[in-house]
Design a protein around this motif. Sequence first.
Motif, PDB file in Angstrom:
ATOM      1  N   GLU A 104       0.799  -1.204  -0.046  1.00 31.54           N
ATOM      2  CA  GLU A 104       0.047   0.245   0.103  1.00 31.54           C
ATOM      3  C   GLU A 104       0.998   1.281  -0.042  1.00 31.54           C
ATOM      4  O   GLU A 104       0.742   2.437  -0.830  1.00 31.54           O
ATOM      5  N   ILE A 105       1.776   1.163   0.737  1.00 33.09           N
ATOM      6  CA  ILE A 105       2.675   2.275   0.998  1.00 33.09           C
ATOM      7  C   ILE A 105       3.565   2.626  -0.355  1.00 33.09           C
ATOM      8  O   ILE A 105       3.748   3.477  -0.975  1.00 33.09           O
ATOM      9  N   ILE A 106       3.740   1.398  -1.177  1.00 27.76           N
ATOM     10  CA  ILE A 106       4.632   1.349  -2.430  1.00 27.76           C
ATOM     11  C   ILE A 106       3.644   2.094  -3.290  1.00 27.76           C
ATOM     12  O   ILE A 106       3.949   2.762  -4.209  1.00 27.76           O
ATOM     13  N   GLY A 107       2.268   1.473  -3.185  1.00 24.76           N
ATOM     14  CA  GLY A 107       1.325   2.018  -4.290  1.00 24.76           C
ATOM     15  C   GLY A 107       1.065   3.477  -4.247  1.00 24.76           C
ATOM     16  O   GLY A 107       1.061   4.391  -5.107  1.00 24.76           O
ATOM     17  N   ILE A 108       1.051   4.091  -2.923  1.00 26.19           N
ATOM     18  CA  ILE A 108       0.814   5.546  -2.698  1.00 26.19           C
ATOM     19  C   ILE A 108       2.140   6.287  -3.580  1.00 26.19           C
ATOM     20  O   ILE A 108       1.878   7.270  -4.100  1.00 26.19           O
ATOM     21  N   LEU A 109       3.331   5.733  -3.308  1.00 20.62           N
ATOM     22  CA  LEU A 109       4.361   6.491  -3.708  1.00 20.62           C
ATOM     23  C   LEU A 109       4.485   6.300  -5.298  1.00 20.62           C
ATOM     24  O   LEU A 109       4.732   7.458  -5.881  1.00 20.62           O
ATOM     25  N   ILE A 110       3.988   5.187  -5.925  1.00 18.26           N
ATOM     26  CA  ILE A 110       4.034   4.977  -7.296  1.00 18.26           C
ATOM     27  C   ILE A 110       2.764   6.016  -7.898  1.00 18.26           C
ATOM     28  O   ILE A 110       3.119   6.563  -8.853  1.00 18.26           O
ATOM     29  N   LYS A 111       1.710   6.063  -7.296  1.00 19.50           N
ATOM     30  CA  LYS A 111       0.523   7.100  -7.880  1.00 19.50           C
ATOM     31  C   LYS A 111       1.047   8.649  -7.752  1.00 19.50           C
ATOM     32  O   LYS A 111       0.918   9.369  -8.964  1.00 19.50           O
ATOM     33  N   TYR A 112       1.967   8.967  -6.609  1.00 22.70           N
ATOM     34  CA  TYR A 112       2.421  10.345  -6.628  1.00 22.70           C
ATOM     35  C   TYR A 112       3.430  10.470  -7.677  1.00 22.70           C
ATOM     36  O   TYR A 112       3.507  11.624  -8.362  1.00 22.70           O
ATOM     37  N   LEU A 113       4.444   9.653  -7.772  1.00 28.81           N
ATOM     38  CA  LEU A 113       5.214   9.862  -8.886  1.00 28.81           C
ATOM     39  C   LEU A 113       4.707   9.915 -10.271  1.00 28.81           C
ATOM     40  O   LEU A 113       5.281  10.703 -11.091  1.00 28.81           O
ATOM     41  N   LYS A 114       3.728   8.765 -10.490  1.00 23.96           N
ATOM     42  CA  LYS A 114       3.436   8.809 -11.776  1.00 23.96           C
ATOM     43  C   LYS A 114       2.489  10.002 -12.306  1.00 23.96           C
ATOM     44  O   LYS A 114       2.738  10.625 -13.313  1.00 23.96           O
ATOM     45  N   THR A 115       1.774  10.603 -11.489  1.00 21.94           N
ATOM     46  CA  THR A 115       1.284  12.048 -11.487  1.00 21.94           C
ATOM     47  C   THR A 115       2.199  13.136 -11.719  1.00 21.94           C
ATOM     48  O   THR A 115       1.990  13.918 -12.942  1.00 21.94           O
ATOM     49  N   LYS A 116       3.365  13.273 -11.057  1.00 26.10           N
ATOM     50  CA  LYS A 116       4.372  14.080 -11.424  1.00 26.10           C
ATOM     51  C   LYS A 116       5.062  14.038 -12.669  1.00 26.10           C
ATOM     52  O   LYS A 116       5.146  14.746 -13.474  1.00 26.10           O
ATOM     53  N   VAL A 117       5.213  12.577 -13.169  1.00 24.51           N
ATOM     54  CA  VAL A 117       5.867  12.391 -14.435  1.00 24.51           C
ATOM     55  C   VAL A 117       4.914  12.933 -15.620  1.00 24.51           C
ATOM     56  O   VAL A 117       5.403  13.426 -16.498  1.00 24.51           O
ATOM     57  N   GLU A 118       3.604  12.483 -15.448  1.00 23.92           N
ATOM     58  CA  GLU A 118       2.712  12.954 -16.521  1.00 23.92           C
ATOM     59  C   GLU A 118       2.372  14.473 -16.549  1.00 23.92           C
ATOM     60  O   GLU A 118       2.300  14.750 -17.731  1.00 23.92           O
TER      61      GLU A 118
ATOM     62  N   ILE B 205      12.028   8.573 -19.567  1.00 23.96           N
ATOM     63  CA  ILE B 205      13.082   9.169 -18.686  1.00 23.96           C
ATOM     64  C   ILE B 205      12.130   8.932 -17.263  1.00 23.96           C
ATOM     65  O   ILE B 205      12.754   8.636 -16.138  1.00 23.96           O
ATOM     66  N   GLY B 206      11.108   9.648 -17.281  1.00 21.75           N
ATOM     67  CA  GLY B 206      10.358   9.825 -15.986  1.00 21.75           C
ATOM     68  C   GLY B 206       9.853   8.406 -15.735  1.00 21.75           C
ATOM     69  O   GLY B 206       9.999   8.418 -14.311  1.00 21.75           O
ATOM     70  N   GLY B 207       9.418   7.136 -16.401  1.00 26.18           N
ATOM     71  CA  GLY B 207       9.130   5.997 -15.895  1.00 26.18           C
ATOM     72  C   GLY B 207      10.571   5.301 -15.416  1.00 26.18           C
ATOM     73  O   GLY B 207      10.321   4.645 -14.429  1.00 26.18           O
TER      74      GLY B 207
ATOM     75  N   ILE C 250       5.031  -2.138  -9.341  1.00 27.13           N
ATOM     76  CA  ILE C 250       4.913  -1.034 -10.659  1.00 27.13           C
ATOM     77  C   ILE C 250       4.298  -1.465 -11.718  1.00 27.13           C
ATOM     78  O   ILE C 250       3.507  -0.922 -12.267  1.00 27.13           O
ATOM     79  N   ASP C 251       4.757  -2.846 -11.964  1.00 28.41           N
ATOM     80  CA  ASP C 251       4.160  -3.566 -13.090  1.00 28.41           C
ATOM     81  C   ASP C 251       2.676  -3.946 -13.118  1.00 28.41           C
ATOM     82  O   ASP C 251       1.981  -3.435 -14.168  1.00 28.41           O
ATOM     83  N   SER C 252       2.265  -4.153 -11.983  1.00 25.73           N
ATOM     84  CA  SER C 252       0.938  -4.371 -11.966  1.00 25.73           C
ATOM     85  C   SER C 252       0.056  -3.052 -11.921  1.00 25.73           C
ATOM     86  O   SER C 252      -1.240  -2.996 -12.274  1.00 25.73           O
ATOM     87  N   MET C 253       0.610  -2.073 -11.626  1.00 28.25           N
ATOM     88  CA  MET C 253      -0.131  -0.641 -11.366  1.00 28.25           C
ATOM     89  C   MET C 253      -0.026   0.053 -12.708  1.00 28.25           C
ATOM     90  O   MET C 253      -0.870   0.876 -13.064  1.00 28.25           O
ATOM     91  N   ILE C 254       1.107   0.282 -13.383  1.00 29.06           N
ATOM     92  CA  ILE C 254       1.281   1.075 -14.427  1.00 29.06           C
ATOM     93  C   ILE C 254       1.930   0.209 -15.571  1.00 29.06           C
ATOM     94  O   ILE C 254       2.451   0.886 -16.638  1.00 29.06           O
ATOM     95  N   GLY C 255       2.099  -1.032 -15.527  1.00 30.46           N
ATOM     96  CA  GLY C 255       2.727  -1.794 -16.631  1.00 30.46           C
ATOM     97  C   GLY C 255       2.034  -2.092 -17.831  1.00 30.46           C
ATOM     98  O   GLY C 255       1.895  -3.460 -18.250  1.00 30.46           O
ATOM     99  N   TYR C 256       0.992  -1.147 -18.304  1.00 29.65           N
ATOM    100  CA  TYR C 256       0.204  -1.711 -19.250  1.00 29.65           C
ATOM    101  C   TYR C 256       0.418  -1.085 -20.629  1.00 29.65           C
ATOM    102  O   TYR C 256       1.168   0.208 -20.710  1.00 29.65           O
ATOM    103  N   LYS C 257       0.200  -1.347 -21.482  1.00 27.90           N
ATOM    104  CA  LYS C 257       0.718  -1.104 -22.919  1.00 27.90           C
ATOM    105  C   LYS C 257      -0.561  -0.348 -23.530  1.00 27.90           C
ATOM    106  O   LYS C 257      -0.993  -0.484 -24.706  1.00 27.90           O
ATOM    107  N   SER C 258      -0.780   0.706 -23.058  1.00 30.06           N
ATOM    108  CA  SER C 258      -1.926   1.851 -23.297  1.00 30.06           C
ATOM    109  C   SER C 258      -1.665   3.175 -22.968  1.00 30.06           C
ATOM    110  O   SER C 258      -1.182   3.350 -21.874  1.00 30.06           O
ATOM    111  N   GLU C 259      -1.965   4.125 -23.860  1.00 30.24           N
ATOM    112  CA  GLU C 259      -1.732   5.513 -23.660  1.00 30.24           C
ATOM    113  C   GLU C 259      -0.431   5.871 -23.065  1.00 30.24           C
ATOM    114  O   GLU C 259       0.693   5.246 -23.422  1.00 30.24           O
ATOM    115  N   LYS C 260      -0.231   6.761 -21.956  1.00 25.64           N
ATOM    116  CA  LYS C 260       0.868   7.151 -21.297  1.00 25.64           C
ATOM    117  C   LYS C 260       1.620   5.926 -20.804  1.00 25.64           C
ATOM    118  O   LYS C 260       2.830   5.968 -20.494  1.00 25.64           O
TER     119      LYS C 260
END
Length: 332
Positions: free
Chosen positions: A23-37, A49-51, A195-205
């Motif tokens: 859950e903690i890892i997930g919160i960090l991933i969501k935060y950084l993903k938003t920043k990268v986007e 590079i952001g990923g 990371i793979d389960s949350m954002i490892g998708y081959k769609s959009e950004k």
Amino acid sequence: MIIGAVLLDLLIGDPRFLIHPVEIIGILIKYLKTKVEGLAQENIFLLRIGGLLLTFSVVFASFFGGWVLEQLLLTKSAPILKSFIYFIVLIALASSLASKSLNQSVSLVINALNNDDKDLGLARRKLAHIVGRNVSNLQKQEILRAAAESASENAVDGIFAPLFWMMAGSFIWKLAPGLPGPLAFAWFYKASSTIDSMIGYKSEKLRWIGESGAKLDDILTFIPCRLVLLTLPLISHNWIKAPSIIKKAIKDGSYDSSPNSGFSEAIFAYCAQVRMGGTNIYKDKLVSKKIIAKNCPNANRNSIKRILSLTLLLELSWVLGFILINKFILIL
């Protein structure tokens, strides 16, 4: 410590009174993903590079956090404090495994079908928690197939891969206690897997942001997956035919686009004698996968229970092997 963590996970699972590390890892991933986007916008190079930076940051933070806890355990401190730290490390190790949660999640699906096969709504809702495919229109047989495939693939991702890295860390720790140990390596793997389960998708950004994390997860799962491929037939009732089973699983699994999930499903399919593969819908996109173990029966409640039983038996076998290797090292 690893043995205690495995037993704790099998008997209790994830303690409800503590926040799960994922859950903690997930919160960090969501935060950084938003920043990268926000910073990269539509620039593919910057998204990549952001990923990459996101993956490095999350994995390093998890790895370092586990290492710090391990080093705290080794410091000289009052017995009560040392016991408390040991308990935290043990809980953290157990939370890296998913034996009980996988068993419960899959069992909830097939139990929902047992209650009323005509009303599939409950089974679909339970299934949606463990699969990425669209479940809204799945009928009974497709629900059973999805449960069997999820139980097989998640056994490797959620149990054997983190257990492998946990054991690897334990052996490294034996070389020098100052080096990273079982928790550091377990969290290293869990971070890449999340990371793979949350954002490892081959769609959009996400195609670009999650690219590095997905590749890292493939690399870290590669060896554990092959070990499952080699060892599962040895503890199944088909162990005499192990070479033939492994050969068939390699052939069927190699058609999958993933370097690991196809082999995971194939070896469980042949050992549990259940047919897998077919057409699935992911986010309104039709995806056809090669039929695995085509001469075996379709998935049913008993075959899914066999997959869960084989998973438990193999996990205990790995732990026994770990104990024997440890004893051998001590003799040397």
